[in-house]
Design an enzyme around this catalytic site. Sequence first.
Site, short mmCIF file in Angstrom:
data_model
loop_
_atom_site.label_atom_id
_atom_site.label_comp_id
_atom_site.label_asym_id
_atom_site.label_seq_id
_atom_site.Cartn_x
_atom_site.Cartn_y
_atom_site.Cartn_z
N GLY A 172 24.04 23.79 9.48
CA GLY A 172 24.30 22.95 8.31
C GLY A 172 23.37 23.25 7.17
O GLY A 172 22.60 22.38 6.72
N GLY A 174 23.92 23.51 4.12
CA GLY A 174 24.16 22.65 2.97
C GLY A 174 23.39 21.35 3.04
O GLY A 174 23.20 20.67 2.03
N ASP A 175 22.93 20.97 4.22
CA ASP A 175 22.03 19.83 4.42
C ASP A 175 20.58 20.27 4.50
O ASP A 175 19.69 19.68 3.88
CB ASP A 175 22.38 19.10 5.72
CG ASP A 175 23.67 18.30 5.63
OD1 ASP A 175 23.79 17.50 4.69
OD2 ASP A 175 24.53 18.47 6.50
N LEU A 176 20.31 21.31 5.29
CA LEU A 176 18.94 21.65 5.63
C LEU A 176 18.17 22.27 4.47
O LEU A 176 16.98 21.99 4.30
CB LEU A 176 18.93 22.60 6.83
CG LEU A 176 19.63 22.08 8.10
CD1 LEU A 176 19.52 23.11 9.21
CD2 LEU A 176 19.04 20.76 8.53
#
Length: 392
Positions: A172, A174-176
């Site tokens: 992920g 796009g989150d991390l």
Amino acid sequence: MNAPLDGVVVLDLTRALSGPYCTMLLADLGADVIKVESPAGDSSRRTGPFPQDDAEHLYGGYFQSVNRNKRSVVVDFRSPEGIAAVRRLAAGADVLIENFRAGVMDRMGLSYESLQRDNPRLVYGALRGFGDPRTGASPHVDRPAFDVVVQAMGGLMGITGPPHLPTKVGPGIGDLFPASLLAVGVLAALTDRERTGRGRFVDVAMYDAIVSLCERVVYQHSYNQAVPTGDGNDHPLLCPFGLYRTADGWVTIAAPRDHQWQALAKTLGRPGLGDDPRFATNNARVVVRDQVRAVIEDWTSALPTAEVVDALSAQVPCGPVNSAADIYADPHLRIRDMLVELEQPGSADPVTVAGQPIKFAGAETRAYRRAPLLGEHTAEVLGADAPPTTDR
């Protein structure tokens, strides 16, 4: 030796992946992270996997992996008492981090401005899909976002995978990546506070972060109006720089610098290619990428991956494509404390999560604490001031 953030109190109002990863980074560095949850808890508590002998399912691997070293407090965000409890905690905190959509904290009576009036030293970190109007009012500000959305919008999916087949990156990111940038911003604001005595509002938009991560998309389009697409496992500007077939699998080889190419050509048994004008420079090799691949795979495809790595890795960046089992077997990761065992509530056996890659010379190895149970530290943190937490 004290941890770098010993004494720093972080109020964590985040959930899912992005916000908890950011606050976990701070917790790993020594901050006292107080995770404030509703009576229902962070929804990621209910996401697996769960050990086979765990019948309680208090939380699974998803939650465990990004909430270690924290304390959990439960308040009812829909009650005046719950909001008052959050305000009291914020008044004594150094940092507050939240990843609600823009305006949610304001509507709850917990706006940055009001909390900053109570605690001028508070560093307030916001992590949202499209940012906060305080730093730039996006037309997308009210949209929800997840990792896959910002991977797509930020250009990452468009340059991943084969040409013209957008491909999601596995983890992920796009989150991390936005979470990591927010941690950097918060630490910068804490440093600035030492000079000014005042905290700051720090904002990272997930969309912005992925555009930053895909920086070459921006400059390639600026320099020559290119619209980059996927290059498979190659690099559009460097060669060789990719994935190559071996007798029993795959290996990565990166030799874009000319001296690396010369070393590679010698190992391939083709030393003349080091001076051949068709191959002698990186820019020349990019033009004949397919011929370069054929030359390399003529050699690698006849050998096991391990032999290729042994022959090249001292001079040419090279490595196998590791599976999870390979990662567990690599002594490097044990020596570097990158495979961390934690207690798993409901299971007789510990579980393993990825460790903290930020290391400090001379520091003792810190013991990691498992992720907290829901509300495990409410009485400890709030004491007699703990409000009722019935989920209405």
